[in-house]
Motif scaffolding. Structure first.
Motif, PDB file in Angstrom:
ATOM      1  N   UNK A 190      32.557  48.743  44.976  1.00 13.33           N
ATOM      2  CA  UNK A 190      31.906  48.697  43.672  1.00 13.33           C
ATOM      3  C   UNK A 190      31.614  47.272  43.237  1.00 13.33           C
ATOM      4  N   UNK A 191      30.436  47.074  42.686  1.00  9.89           N
ATOM      5  CA  UNK A 191      30.043  45.778  42.167  1.00  9.89           C
ATOM      6  C   UNK A 191      30.011  45.794  40.650  1.00  9.89           C
TER       7      UNK A 191
ATOM      8  N   UNK B 238      34.877  45.860  54.345  1.00  8.51           N
ATOM      9  CA  UNK B 238      34.275  47.126  54.755  1.00  8.51           C
ATOM     10  C   UNK B 238      35.271  47.982  55.529  1.00  8.51           C
ATOM     11  N   UNK B 239      36.106  47.365  56.340  1.00 12.03           N
ATOM     12  CA  UNK B 239      37.155  48.100  57.046  1.00 12.03           C
ATOM     13  C   UNK B 239      38.149  48.675  56.042  1.00 12.03           C
ATOM     14  N   UNK B 240      38.450  47.906  55.005  1.00 10.97           N
ATOM     15  CA  UNK B 240      39.406  48.323  53.969  1.00 10.97           C
ATOM     16  C   UNK B 240      38.892  49.542  53.206  1.00 10.97           C
TER      17      UNK B 240
ATOM     18  N   UNK C 105      33.192  41.225  41.253  1.00 12.29           N
ATOM     19  CA  UNK C 105      32.192  40.764  40.301  1.00 12.29           C
ATOM     20  C   UNK C 105      31.298  39.734  40.972  1.00 12.29           C
ATOM     21  N   UNK C 106      30.045  39.735  40.550  1.00 18.10           N
ATOM     22  CA  UNK C 106      29.099  38.782  41.110  1.00 18.10           C
ATOM     23  C   UNK C 106      27.862  38.737  40.227  1.00 18.10           C
ATOM     24  N   UNK C 107      27.130  37.644  40.334  1.00 15.79           N
ATOM     25  CA  UNK C 107      25.812  37.602  39.702  1.00 15.79           C
ATOM     26  C   UNK C 107      24.724  37.450  40.767  1.00 15.79           C
ATOM     27  N   UNK C 108      25.109  37.652  42.032  1.00 10.60           N
ATOM     28  CA  UNK C 108      24.147  37.583  43.142  1.00 10.60           C
ATOM     29  C   UNK C 108      23.751  39.012  43.508  1.00 10.60           C
ATOM     30  N   UNK C 109      22.588  39.433  43.030  1.00 10.35           N
ATOM     31  CA  UNK C 109      22.173  40.831  43.188  1.00 10.35           C
ATOM     32  C   UNK C 109      21.961  41.225  44.649  1.00 10.35           C
TER      33      UNK C 109
ATOM     34  N   UNK D 245      23.508  44.697  49.118  1.00 10.55           N
ATOM     35  CA  UNK D 245      23.796  44.857  50.550  1.00 10.55           C
ATOM     36  C   UNK D 245      25.148  45.517  50.790  1.00 10.55           C
ATOM     37  N   UNK D 246      26.118  45.254  49.913  1.00  9.39           N
ATOM     38  CA  UNK D 246      27.483  45.690  50.175  1.00  9.39           C
ATOM     39  C   UNK D 246      27.910  46.947  49.432  1.00  9.39           C
TER      40      UNK D 246
END
Length: 258
Positions: A36-37, A182-184, A194-198, A203-204
């Motif tokens: 989740x982002x 991704x393995x987790x 959290x991020x501000x890089x859309x 992608x994730x």
């Protein structure tokens, strides 16, 4: 969203600093097993929200549940179920990477032999084996993020919280972090970052919550929030694009000086 098994749920989460409302009634939902982002412009309240959710900052109002447990009623249980990689990560710099993991494991009450086994596996997957006995103070930014993530994963938490985990990280280290995360999540655990890089979130992530001015303005599966657009286009539409007024005041910028 009634059929969602929730890893994290907040209701009316509220925090004020003086006269400023940093978080104004957030109802955050994160499904179990999701990547989740939590996205939003600078100052949207992302870090404050994550700090309250993880028990680092007491809210002024609202409820927070992780894995069905009230965060502020049973913090001992909550701390055993979550891992946190905060923004502005501070580590015990005079320990080596291996010592840092050993220390964290002992704080968690994990048997020493098991700590050593888990630490070796994490150091290997983080590509830190050769640097395991170097002092953390000598680690690069990417190496610090990786050893910080290893420490957050050492006790095998159900939910992992990451605040801007890829900021300042080189592409090779970032790729390692992504593979580990991704393995987790593939094992059924939950990642919230959290991020501000859309582009990175798009992608994730399979689930997105959009914050603006201390509130959730949209959340749900990535495709639902995108609604046929790129996430960046959807984001700009949700938070509003400020008018570039005042550009006339920069008429000098780029002009050749004489």
């Amino acid at each position: 969203m009634a059929d969602i098994v929730e890893a994290v749920r907040t209701q009316g989460l509220f925090k004020r600093f003086g006269q400023q409302t940093a978080v104004g009634g957030v109802d955050l939902i994160v499904p179990q097993g999701s990547f989740a982002g939590l996205v939003g412009p600078n100052g949207a309240g992302k870090t404050t929200t994550l700090s309250m959710v993880t028990g680092l900052l007491r809210p002024d109002g609202g409820l927070i549940h992780i894995d069905g447990v009230d965060v502020w009623r049973d913090q001992v249980v909550i701390k055993s179920r979550i891992g946190v990689l905060p923004e502005g990560l501070r580590l015990f710099e005079r320990l080596s990477g291996r010592e840092l993991l050993s220390y964290n494991g002992q704080l968690r009450g994990i048997p020493r032999a098991e700590v050593e086994q888990r630490a070796e596996g994490l150091l290997k997957i983080m590509d830190l084996t050769e640097a395991a006995d170097k002092l953390v103070i000598d680690y690069s930014t990417g190496m610090r993020k990786k050893i910080g993530l290893a420490a957050a994963l050492l006790h095998n938490p159900k939910v992992l919280f990451l605040d801007e985990p890829f900021e300042g990280v080189d592409p090779v280290s970032a790729n390692t972090l992504v593979e580990v995360l991704q393995r987790y999540t593939a094992s059924g655990s939950t990642v919230i970052f959290s991020s501000h890089v859309m582009e990175l979130v798009e992608r994730l992530c399979d689930w997105v919550s959009v914050m603006n001015r201390g509130q959730i303005v949209a959340q749900g599966p990535l495709e639902t929030v995108r609604a046929g657009r790129s996430l960046n286009e959807a984001f700009l539409g949700l938070v509003g694009v400020r008018d570039g007024g005042g550009e006339e005041g920069l008429s000098w910028l780029g002009a050749t000086s004489r």
